[in-house]
Every structure is written in C-alpha cells, then in structure tokens.
Design a protein around this motif. Sequence first.
Motif, short mmCIF file in Angstrom:
data_model
loop_
_atom_site.label_atom_id
_atom_site.label_comp_id
_atom_site.label_asym_id
_atom_site.label_seq_id
_atom_site.Cartn_x
_atom_site.Cartn_y
_atom_site.Cartn_z
N ASP A 45 0.76 -1.13 0.08
CA ASP A 45 0.08 -0.08 0.15
C ASP A 45 0.83 1.15 -0.06
OD1 ASP A 45 0.98 0.16 2.64
OD2 ASP A 45 -1.21 -0.04 3.55
N GLY A 46 2.11 1.06 -0.12
CA GLY A 46 2.89 2.30 0.11
C GLY A 46 3.49 2.74 1.20
N THR A 47 2.63 2.43 2.24
CA THR A 47 2.97 2.76 3.77
C THR A 47 4.53 2.54 3.94
OG1 THR A 47 0.76 2.37 4.08
CG2 THR A 47 2.28 2.77 6.01
N ALA A 48 5.13 3.42 4.57
CA ALA A 48 6.58 3.35 4.97
C ALA A 48 6.45 2.23 6.02
CB ALA A 48 7.14 4.61 5.57
N VAL A 49 7.45 1.49 6.30
CA VAL A 49 7.60 0.56 7.35
C VAL A 49 8.57 1.06 8.40
CG1 VAL A 49 8.48 -1.84 7.79
CG2 VAL A 49 7.30 -1.36 5.60
N ASN A 50 8.28 1.16 9.55
CA ASN A 50 9.02 1.44 10.55
C ASN A 50 9.88 0.47 11.13
OD1 ASN A 50 10.01 2.35 13.03
ND2 ASN A 50 8.14 3.08 13.89
N PRO A 51 11.32 0.38 11.05
CA PRO A 51 12.08 -0.74 11.17
C PRO A 51 11.97 -1.18 12.62
CG PRO A 51 13.13 1.12 10.60
CD PRO A 51 11.70 1.67 10.55
N PRO A 99 -5.83 -19.51 -3.04
CA PRO A 99 -4.42 -19.03 -3.37
C PRO A 99 -3.62 -18.72 -2.16
CG PRO A 99 -6.36 -17.51 -3.54
CD PRO A 99 -6.94 -18.70 -3.16
N THR A 100 -3.93 -18.89 -0.97
CA THR A 100 -3.14 -18.68 0.29
C THR A 100 -2.23 -20.01 0.42
OG1 THR A 100 -4.93 -19.26 1.69
CG2 THR A 100 -4.46 -17.22 1.35
N ALA A 101 -2.51 -21.17 -0.32
CA ALA A 101 -1.81 -22.30 -0.33
C ALA A 101 -0.12 -21.93 -0.85
CB ALA A 101 -2.15 -23.36 -1.45
N PHE A 102 -0.02 -20.84 -1.61
CA PHE A 102 1.27 -20.48 -2.25
C PHE A 102 1.75 -19.29 -1.38
CE2 PHE A 102 -1.62 -22.02 -5.32
CZ PHE A 102 -0.93 -23.26 -5.79
N ILE A 103 1.57 -19.16 -0.01
CA ILE A 103 1.89 -18.08 0.64
C ILE A 103 3.41 -18.34 1.23
CG2 ILE A 103 1.28 -18.65 2.94
CD1 ILE A 103 0.39 -15.85 3.54
N THR A 104 3.79 -19.50 1.31
CA THR A 104 4.88 -19.89 1.86
C THR A 104 5.90 -19.67 0.78
OG1 THR A 104 4.27 -21.66 3.26
CG2 THR A 104 6.50 -21.76 2.39
N TRP A 105 5.69 -20.03 -0.61
CA TRP A 105 6.45 -19.50 -1.73
C TRP A 105 6.81 -17.98 -1.80
CZ3 TRP A 105 4.23 -22.22 -6.52
CH2 TRP A 105 4.64 -23.52 -6.73
N ILE A 106 5.85 -17.08 -1.27
CA ILE A 106 5.85 -15.67 -1.39
C ILE A 106 6.97 -15.29 -0.17
CG2 ILE A 106 4.81 -13.77 -1.65
CD1 ILE A 106 4.52 -15.28 -4.11
N ILE A 107 6.42 -15.69 0.99
CA ILE A 107 7.33 -14.92 2.07
C ILE A 107 8.62 -15.89 2.34
CG2 ILE A 107 5.02 -14.59 3.24
CD1 ILE A 107 5.51 -17.10 4.98
N THR A 108 8.76 -16.99 1.79
CA THR A 108 10.13 -17.13 1.75
C THR A 108 10.99 -17.29 0.57
OG1 THR A 108 9.71 -19.50 1.31
CG2 THR A 108 9.49 -18.95 3.48
N CYS A 122 -4.61 -11.01 1.13
CA CYS A 122 -5.20 -10.13 0.46
C CYS A 122 -4.85 -10.25 -1.04
CB CYS A 122 -5.79 -9.17 0.95
SG CYS A 122 -6.66 -7.77 -0.22
N PHE A 123 -3.57 -9.74 -1.22
CA PHE A 123 -2.69 -9.69 -2.46
C PHE A 123 -2.84 -10.94 -3.19
CE2 PHE A 123 1.54 -10.80 -4.08
CZ PHE A 123 1.42 -10.32 -5.17
N LEU A 124 -2.54 -12.09 -2.68
CA LEU A 124 -2.63 -13.51 -3.25
C LEU A 124 -4.13 -13.77 -4.08
CD1 LEU A 124 -0.42 -15.86 -1.17
CD2 LEU A 124 0.01 -14.99 -3.40
N GLU A 125 -5.03 -13.43 -3.06
CA GLU A 125 -6.61 -13.53 -3.42
C GLU A 125 -6.67 -12.67 -4.52
OE1 GLU A 125 -8.78 -12.89 0.19
OE2 GLU A 125 -8.21 -15.03 0.97
N ILE A 126 -6.29 -11.43 -4.80
CA ILE A 126 -6.77 -10.43 -5.88
C ILE A 126 -5.65 -10.58 -7.02
CG2 ILE A 126 -8.07 -8.85 -4.52
CD1 ILE A 126 -5.70 -7.15 -4.44
N ALA A 127 -4.31 -11.34 -6.83
CA ALA A 127 -3.59 -11.28 -7.86
C ALA A 127 -3.36 -12.69 -8.57
CB ALA A 127 -2.26 -10.77 -7.55
N LEU A 128 -3.18 -13.96 -7.73
CA LEU A 128 -2.59 -14.98 -8.10
C LEU A 128 -3.75 -15.70 -9.06
CD1 LEU A 128 -0.18 -17.05 -8.13
CD2 LEU A 128 -1.27 -18.12 -6.22
N TYR A 129 -4.68 -16.04 -8.28
CA TYR A 129 -5.63 -16.81 -9.22
C TYR A 129 -6.33 -15.92 -10.52
CZ TYR A 129 -5.80 -20.94 -6.52
OH TYR A 129 -5.57 -21.96 -5.70
#
Length: 189
Positions: A1-7, A87-96, A59-66
């Motif tokens: 969403d473009g929000t800056a990530v606070n370390p 589509p969340t079955a593929f979350i491990t691929w994305i986060i790792t 949410c990203f996987l649901e609106i983009a992957l399938y």
Amino acid sequence: DGTAVNPSRLHYYQGFHDVASVILANISNRPELASAILRKLAKSHLRDATREDFSGITCFLEIALYPLLQVLDEELHDYFIFRELGPTAFITWIITLFSHDIHDSERAGRLFDALLASHPLMPLYFAVSILVNPGCRDRIFETDEDDPAMLHVVVTGLTRCLVDDFEVGEGDEDWFTMQDMIDTSISLM
C-alpha cells in the motif's frame, strides 16, 4: 500500500529463517553484510510479511494470483477452485522467496539473485510460471487427491523439479531449469 515500514515495527515470521539461511550460505564470510541484506529485504521485498499479520499478503494473493492464473490457464485455475485449493496455499513460496521448498542453497541463491534484482512482485510471476509449466501442470492434473491439503503438498513439491541450468539431460522432461522459469516469469511480468 506504499506505507513506510517503521524498522522498529518489523515482526519475525516463521519462514524468515529460510531466507536468512540462503543469504548466510551465500555470504558466510561476511555476517555483517548478510545482516544488512536481511534488514533491507525486511523493509522492501518482504515488508508485507514482516508486518503484524499476513492479511496484506493474503489479500494480495486472493486478488492477484488466481486472476492471473485464470487468464493464463483457465483449466488449471478451475481445477484449483474445484479442489478447493485457495491461493493462500502459495503463501510460503512468497514469504520465503521459495527457499522453504528449495533445499539446495546454490539453487536458492541463484533464484534469489533473480528475484531480488527484479520488481518485488517477481515471486508472484515465478509461482505462476511454475504452475503453468507443462510438466508441472501435468503432475497437478495427475493428482487424484480430493483433499486440498494433499494437493497442496503435491503443488508446493513442484519446486523439486527445478534444476540448475546445466543439469537437465536427455530424458529429463519432468525437470525445468531455473533460467527457463526466470525467463517465463519476466515474460509474464
């Protein structure tokens, strides 16, 4: 969403250690550099995974992957829907960045080179390139499991067919090369 990530607000997640192990395996003689790379990844390519929860990635996987899969291979898309593999079955691929399922540090390092030199969405396209690969697609359709969990095991196990660019020989049609998948991913993107 473009929000800056606070370390100071970064959160560890199960799977980050897979990413760290690939980085450390490839830069073992410079742990301070490996640490700096991991910090940078946590704030960029993996920023959604280091948030408080995975709702953004889900949410990203649901609106983009399938939807992307439906455009490229409607039959495979419908098969996953019918078998109730979300589509969340593929979350491990994305986060790792696929490192959870690719256990060879050289192969994982090669893939990291491509993923990290690309747009942060490249893992999505790499996932789709695996799924629509003819050999992988055949393996998926050969699965006669009604249980979505078993189909998930088969599908995420497809990364075992990923080989280095010069490993494929005669009679190895079931394998696919890292470069082929990278090229397909770039083409899809």
